[in-house]
Scaffold this active site. Sequence first.
Site, short mmCIF file in Angstrom:
data_model
loop_
_atom_site.label_atom_id
_atom_site.label_comp_id
_atom_site.label_asym_id
_atom_site.label_seq_id
_atom_site.Cartn_x
_atom_site.Cartn_y
_atom_site.Cartn_z
N HIS B 38 0.83 -1.21 0.00
CA HIS B 38 0.00 0.00 0.00
C HIS B 38 0.86 1.26 0.00
CE1 HIS B 38 -3.55 -2.45 0.82
NE2 HIS B 38 -4.29 -1.37 0.61
N LYS B 103 -9.98 -7.95 8.19
CA LYS B 103 -10.71 -8.18 9.45
C LYS B 103 -10.49 -6.97 10.34
CE LYS B 103 -6.76 -9.97 11.73
NZ LYS B 103 -6.15 -9.65 13.01
#
Lengths: 281, 183
Positions: B38, B103
Amino acid sequence: MREIQVREITAAVERLCQEANYFLGEDIIGALQKGLQEEISPLGKDVFRQLLENAQLAREERMPLCQDTGTVVLFIDLGQDVRLVGGDFNRAINEGVRRGYLGGFLRNSIVDDPLGGRVNTGDNTPAIVHLRLVPGEKVKLVLAPKGGGSENMSAVRMLAPAQGAAGLTDFVVETVCHAGANPCPPVVVGVGLGGNFEEVALLAKRALLRPLGRPHPQHFYADLEKEMLEKINRSGIGPQGFGGRFTALAVHLETAPCHIASLPAAVNMNCHAARHAQVEL
Amino acid sequence: MKLKRLQAPLSDRDMEQLNTGDAVLISGIIFTARDAAHKKMMELLKSGQALPIDLAGQVIYYVGPAPARPGQVIGSAGPTTSGRMDFYTPALLEHGVKALIGKGGRSRAVRHALQKFKGVYLATTGGAGALLAKRILAAEIVAYPELGPEAIRRLVVEDFPAIVINDSHGRDLYEEGRKNYAK
């Protein structure tokens, strides 16, 4: 004086790295089966089903239970009548980690410099080692690979003695609720109480090694564990945070004497797996 | 709980029919990326350079898989904590990403961006990495091989299970679930 070759330590660490990552404890499997039966939320029930199936697959195929095969935390109780020979003890430990992770197809998750390059060390070394000298001529190794997701949700708080059991309970429940779905509930909660700033964190980590369902030997603390578990499970967070009754499988509390001015408390969060494996040499 | 099947990459129409609490089974192509990937993609976006993958319609799975044994497609491959990617996610949604799988909770900024750019955030079971690996039929590194487990991988998945946490209408399962079951 008993002599132990450090290559025996290497071999033991190699094996424990793999055992701890492939095989879920029977105590935890039992807790997951109970959760599967008693969880009232349909999504939560399905999480238990998946975790049980996951444990079976991992065992059969020797795959790690989780891709995060963790930081290797090694608790060593070294008998004071043991003489370690044949090389450097710390090097022997890390050689065991290297062999265990590379040979066992476990993920390497350690970076060398926290703010520098953050370059992966490539073999999951170094391990974090907690060494105690104990009477006797044996060496006990307990190896606990610790995942990053749950570790990140852990906390230490220096409470005032006047805050007492109520202050501790608030801190523990607040920490678990704040963590929400991040540490992969249903969680196992390790709580340390007493000691000092650094010891209390270690107590919380050691608490995670206790078999699930075995309460603290003192009634007072056993009741406190139960009360904290009930409060956590009233939060509604549930398995994976999808909503439900099982947010935690267990709360384990470990205590130590502390300073007259202090009531140190620590919460070490763990996912359901609370992975560890041990051997005595 | 409704079970819905999705074929990835995804479209805006797929987004409209997804609601918080739905169980989905994803088949098709998804990409892995976590912290380091990222960061690298963000640097490229900031300097106006092309990304290693076309983000339009894509699903990004936050995972750093364990290595495959010989003969295996991939090692254990469960989700990592999504919150760490919150800093980067709005920009990726703006560039066409449709779904994120991980999650744990997302920031207000991410939830807002999901509504604005019509995206969804899905969770899959943390701690079920061995089970989830079985739903991955192929895996290939497409960028940043030097990052090891953090490299960007193109995965072919079949019936990959996930739950809709944040839909494109502003709902949040983590909030709703807690309310429904709190005593």
